[in-house]
Design a protein around this motif. Sequence first.
Motif: not given
Length: 363
Positions: A85, A175, A80-82, A198-199, A107, A155, A177
């Motif tokens: 980071f 980012d 995931g995007a996390t 997932q978005k 975010w 978001t 996302s």
Amino acid sequence: MLQSDKLVLHNFNAGPSVLPKEVFEEASRAVLNFNDSGLSILEIGHRTPLFVPVMEEARQLVKELMLLDDDHEVLFLHGGATTQFMQVPMNLLPDNGMAAYTETGTWANKAIKEAKLFGHVEIAGSSKEDNYRSLPKNLNVSPTAAYLHITTNETIAGTQWHTIPYDCGVPLVADMSSDILSRVIEFNKFDLIYAGAQKNMGAAGVNLVVVSKKILGRVERVIPTILDYRNHIKEASMLNTPPVFAVYVAMLTLRWLKQQGGVRVMEKRNGEKAKLFYDTLDTLPVFRGVVAKEDRSKMNAVFVMDDANLEKEFLDLCKKEGMVGVKGHRSVGGFRVSMYNALAIESVKAITDLMKHFAVSKS
Ligand SMILES: *Cc1c(COP(=O)(O)O)cnc(C)c1O
């Protein structure tokens, strides 16, 4: 739009979120019998002639839809995007170096926190004072920064960069996302783009990374094998077992996007949806948008009611009428309506009609 007990559902979830119906249907078939192989997509090897073309098509579609040049590599990664980071500064920020970040909300702050584990962070612009209800207008980027990081769409706060700081003078990292492939952007002007799928792009469990080869190899630290982008490039995104099903769903969503006419068509539709939503919002005195108009996100509309006592009543009404995911993020409160690529304008029509109806009943 989905059906549940005759009620038409409109899915405004912020993520995971709505995907095209065709994607759900095709993915369901693949779980039972993938491409007439007699096998489920869930039980095939990732290095087989069944799956390799899926990964290749997904990467090719990203290149095509983003009009990427040969210097840019497309990867589908775990975490995931996390994870990005941390992975971004680990690969791009030298030990005693400095990276510039824009501080624009939840975010961006998470990205900043991780970057500080690897080097210095300079805040190039911040909207903290404004509670993240707008975006910083003048950025201050030191020419010595290893890169500038922006969050193209916040978001949770509901802001979106409509003017991208392409000419910041240092490599640009984003980012994306929650607005990836939702509008025309000069993707080649970014040195690194990442986005959890997932978005706007698929199911949870996979992350898109677009990276310029030029920017890699500038740090001296030892990077663990799985976290080094260069290893993933070398292995064509098959360094280890990729999230097979999530990559497949992303590929189907990308195919759908291309069939619809690509990013340009998405931008047009998303513009129409956002206009309908915000125009309605601005005419109804019971509701109030919280974000500065010029920075409003076309993906996530965040709004409140001045009379907080009415909030529960409106949420109950949404539930009764099949409007899913309208409750605001727990850290902001109020409401959030997410309007990603796969959300039909009919759904925006449905919620704006409901808002008008509610407003009339309260006046
Ligand atoms: C959802 C989101 C993330 C986190 O994504 P994960 O896949 O849960 O790690 C990061 N950045 C933005 C802008 C997001 O919307």
